[in-house]
Design a protein around this motif. Structure first.
Motif, PDB file in Angstrom:
ATOM      1  N   LEU A   1      56.236  42.647  53.959  1.00  0.00           N
ATOM      2  CA  LEU A   1      55.614  43.958  54.106  1.00  0.00           C
ATOM      3  C   LEU A   1      56.015  44.604  55.428  1.00  0.00           C
ATOM      4  N   CYS A   2      55.952  43.839  56.514  1.00  0.00           N
ATOM      5  CA  CYS A   2      56.278  44.384  57.837  1.00  0.00           C
ATOM      6  C   CYS A   2      57.711  44.902  57.889  1.00  0.00           C
ATOM      7  N   VAL A   3      58.635  44.127  57.340  1.00  0.00           N
ATOM      8  CA  VAL A   3      60.047  44.528  57.368  1.00  0.00           C
ATOM      9  C   VAL A   3      60.243  45.825  56.587  1.00  0.00           C
ATOM     10  N   LEU A   4      59.666  45.929  55.411  1.00  0.00           N
ATOM     11  CA  LEU A   4      59.885  47.112  54.579  1.00  0.00           C
ATOM     12  C   LEU A   4      59.110  48.317  55.086  1.00  0.00           C
ATOM     13  N   ILE A   5      57.887  48.122  55.552  1.00  0.00           N
ATOM     14  CA  ILE A   5      57.095  49.263  56.017  1.00  0.00           C
ATOM     15  C   ILE A   5      57.707  49.863  57.277  1.00  0.00           C
ATOM     16  N   SER A   6      58.458  49.046  58.026  1.00  0.00           N
ATOM     17  CA  SER A   6      59.113  49.542  59.236  1.00  0.00           C
ATOM     18  C   SER A   6      60.444  50.220  58.935  1.00  0.00           C
ATOM     19  N   GLY A   7      60.846  50.230  57.660  1.00  0.00           N
ATOM     20  CA  GLY A   7      62.070  50.904  57.259  1.00  0.00           C
ATOM     21  C   GLY A   7      63.304  50.036  57.295  1.00  0.00           C
ATOM     22  N   ASN A   8      63.125  48.755  57.565  1.00  0.00           N
ATOM     23  CA  ASN A   8      64.261  47.839  57.642  1.00  0.00           C
ATOM     24  C   ASN A   8      64.542  47.200  56.286  1.00  0.00           C
ATOM     25  N   ASN A   9      65.603  46.402  56.241  1.00  0.00           N
ATOM     26  CA  ASN A   9      66.005  45.727  55.001  1.00  0.00           C
ATOM     27  C   ASN A   9      65.622  44.251  55.069  1.00  0.00           C
TER      28      ASN A   9
ATOM     29  N   LYS B   1      43.170  40.960  58.253  1.00  0.00           N
ATOM     30  CA  LYS B   1      43.540  42.368  58.174  1.00  0.00           C
ATOM     31  C   LYS B   1      45.044  42.494  58.374  1.00  0.00           C
ATOM     32  N   LEU B   2      45.588  43.637  58.052  1.00  0.00           N
ATOM     33  CA  LEU B   2      47.020  43.850  58.200  1.00  0.00           C
ATOM     34  C   LEU B   2      47.466  43.687  59.649  1.00  0.00           C
ATOM     35  N   TRP B   3      46.578  43.972  60.571  1.00  0.00           N
ATOM     36  CA  TRP B   3      46.911  43.910  61.995  1.00  0.00           C
ATOM     37  C   TRP B   3      46.580  42.553  62.622  1.00  0.00           C
ATOM     38  N   ASN B   4      46.174  41.577  61.800  1.00  0.00           N
ATOM     39  CA  ASN B   4      45.984  40.206  62.287  1.00  0.00           C
ATOM     40  C   ASN B   4      47.282  39.440  62.066  1.00  0.00           C
ATOM     41  N   TYR B   5      48.091  39.339  63.106  1.00  0.00           N
ATOM     42  CA  TYR B   5      49.421  38.755  62.967  1.00  0.00           C
ATOM     43  C   TYR B   5      49.397  37.241  63.117  1.00  0.00           C
ATOM     44  N   ALA B   6      50.236  36.575  62.332  1.00  0.00           N
ATOM     45  CA  ALA B   6      50.387  35.126  62.462  1.00  0.00           C
ATOM     46  C   ALA B   6      50.856  34.783  63.871  1.00  0.00           C
ATOM     47  N   ASP B   7      50.247  33.763  64.445  1.00  0.00           N
ATOM     48  CA  ASP B   7      50.577  33.286  65.800  1.00  0.00           C
ATOM     49  C   ASP B   7      50.360  34.355  66.858  1.00  0.00           C
ATOM     50  N   ASN B   8      49.626  35.422  66.501  1.00  0.00           N
ATOM     51  CA  ASN B   8      49.342  36.526  67.432  1.00  0.00           C
ATOM     52  C   ASN B   8      50.609  37.195  67.958  1.00  0.00           C
ATOM     53  N   VAL B   9      51.676  37.139  67.183  1.00  0.00           N
ATOM     54  CA  VAL B   9      52.927  37.812  67.534  1.00  0.00           C
ATOM     55  C   VAL B   9      53.018  39.094  66.711  1.00  0.00           C
ATOM     56  N   ASP B  10      53.059  40.234  67.373  1.00  0.00           N
ATOM     57  CA  ASP B  10      53.059  41.530  66.698  1.00  0.00           C
ATOM     58  C   ASP B  10      54.414  41.761  66.033  1.00  0.00           C
ATOM     59  N   THR B  11      54.462  41.536  64.731  1.00  0.00           N
ATOM     60  CA  THR B  11      55.719  41.626  63.990  1.00  0.00           C
ATOM     61  C   THR B  11      56.268  43.047  63.968  1.00  0.00           C
ATOM     62  N   ILE B  12      55.410  44.037  63.802  1.00  0.00           N
ATOM     63  CA  ILE B  12      55.867  45.424  63.767  1.00  0.00           C
ATOM     64  C   ILE B  12      56.435  45.832  65.126  1.00  0.00           C
ATOM     65  N   ASP B  13      55.786  45.436  66.197  1.00  0.00           N
ATOM     66  CA  ASP B  13      56.293  45.737  67.535  1.00  0.00           C
ATOM     67  C   ASP B  13      57.687  45.135  67.715  1.00  0.00           C
ATOM     68  N   PHE B  14      57.864  43.894  67.266  1.00  0.00           N
ATOM     69  CA  PHE B  14      59.148  43.229  67.324  1.00  0.00           C
ATOM     70  C   PHE B  14      60.205  44.018  66.556  1.00  0.00           C
ATOM     71  N   LEU B  15      59.862  44.471  65.355  1.00  0.00           N
ATOM     72  CA  LEU B  15      60.840  45.146  64.492  1.00  0.00           C
ATOM     73  C   LEU B  15      61.189  46.536  64.999  1.00  0.00           C
ATOM     74  N   THR B  16      60.208  47.261  65.537  1.00  0.00           N
ATOM     75  CA  THR B  16      60.479  48.628  65.989  1.00  0.00           C
ATOM     76  C   THR B  16      61.281  48.666  67.284  1.00  0.00           C
ATOM     77  N   LYS B  17      61.333  47.553  68.000  1.00  0.00           N
ATOM     78  CA  LYS B  17      62.078  47.514  69.256  1.00  0.00           C
ATOM     79  C   LYS B  17      63.504  46.957  69.113  1.00  0.00           C
ATOM     80  N   LEU B  18      63.887  46.610  67.888  1.00  0.00           N
ATOM     81  CA  LEU B  18      65.236  46.094  67.676  1.00  0.00           C
ATOM     82  C   LEU B  18      66.297  47.178  67.901  1.00  0.00           C
TER      83      LEU B  18
END
Length: 353
Positions: free
Chosen positions: A111-119, A336-353
């Motif tokens: 979900l995170c990968v696709l919602i951020s517009g990535n492949n 919740k959608l904003w409860n990330y595994a291991d407390n690592v913000d996946t969306i933040d990671f993806l948007t900063k690539l």
């Protein structure tokens, strides 16, 4: 395809998932792709246990319920509003190495990968390889934009630019060696714990039973250890957990219960047990199936400080005390959608690539 359109697609998926619950499976008129996908999903739910003995129909449906609850327009908007998405950027190919311990366990990364517009370049676990391709087909029919956004592979990964990998502590070392030169999120073993004060109601302790027994305790959000005050009356928790006693009738669980009980008895360990779950005093976080570890504490603040110091081993802490970042008893399996595994913000990671 812009963010709003991607949100609409996953909202539609959430509406579709609502038709599959532990109370009933019922086709409604709300989902626009029912004629094409309802029967396919129902068949896969019915057959899930053939491919993975731990994927009982009830547990698969609980996973669908959890995601249906999460994928609402309100939740999706609230979650994504915290980030700045740049849809003019060229999408990145993100490899996702998925675990297979519970149904749809890798869905959030997908979900995170696709919602951020990535492949998404997805390597499925052999233990959970049927549901996500169906989800991908649903999204592709909902909006053809997704057709070139999702690749599944069982062999060597095609080219990718970043990776999200989930596995054990052992596989994490392999991941770090193999993927270390790429931007990455690599997850290791984690467990969840609960803190009891002795003031919990019967209903709250029954909620803890959901945290313990759902998915047979195989998830990283499954409570595998409890902390109790000195002189805690364990009858309180045994009485509350009794409503889950049917779990022992599931053969794979029963086999684990019998095996671990025999090991404990032969090792002369002191255990408390009620015929379907064992309590063993132990400092470790990771307990075997059908066993829950416990440990006494005397000072709540000292305990929370200790747990904070070991946060890299803990997925979440269940407790009904009003402490920031604690999860209420009975809610660990419904992040919740904003409860990330291991407390690592996946969306933040993806948007900063």
């Amino acid at each position: 395809m812009n963010l709003e359109q991607r949100i609409k697609a996953f909202e539609s998926l959430g509406v579709f998932f609502k038709q599959f619950s532990t109370k009933k499976i019922k086709k409604t008129e709300d989902s626009e792709l029912n004629n094409m996908f309802f029967d396919a999903f129902k068949m896969q739910i019915d057959r899930a246990q053939e491919f993975n003995g731990w994927f009982t129909k009830e547990n698969v449906l609980k996973s669908f319920e959890s995601w249906a609850e999460a994928l609402t327009l309100e939740n999706l908007n609230k979650w994504t509003s915290a980030y700045n998405f740049d849809d003019s950027k060229t999408p990145k190919a993100i490899a996702i190495i998925m675990a297979g311990n519970i149904p749809l366990v890798g869905f959030h990364d997908f979900l995170c990968v696709l919602i951020s517009g990535n492949n998404a370049v997805v390597k499925l676990s052999s233990n959970d390889k049927h549901f996500l391709p169906l989800v991908a087909k649903y999204l592709e029919y909902y909006n053809p934009y997704f057709k070139n956004k999702i690749i599944f592979t069982t062999d060597k990964l095609p080219e990718f630019e970043a990776v999200i990998a989930t596995g054990s502590n052992n596989t994490a070392r392999y991941f770090e060696h193999y993927f270390g030169k790429h931007p990455n999120i690599i997850r290791k073993n984690r467990n969840s714990v609960a803190i009891l004060t002795g003031k919990e109601t019967q209903e709250e302790l029954e909620g803890l039973g959901t945290d313990i027994f759902q998915y047979f305790g195989l998830g990283c959000r499954s409570v595998s250890k409890i902390y109790v005050p000195k002189n805690y009356n364990f009858d309180l928790i045994f009485n509350a957990l009794y409503k889950y006693n049917d779990i022992i009738n599931y053969k794979k669980y029963e086999n684990n219960y019998d095996y671990n009980k025999a090991v404990y008895l032969m090792s002369m360990f002191n255990i408390l047990e009620n015929g379907f779950v064992m309590l063993k005093e132990d400092e470790s976080f990771a307990s075997p199936i059908a066993t829950m570890f416990y440990e006494y504490y005397s000072d709540f603040s000292v305990l929370t400080e200790m747990l904070n110091s070991k946060s890299e081993q803990i997925q979440c802490i269940a407790c009904n005390e009003n402490v920031v970042n604690f999860v209420k008893l009975g809610k660990t399996q419904y992040p919740k959608l904003w409860n990330y595994a291991d407390n690592v913000d996946t969306i933040d990671f993806l948007t900063k690539l």
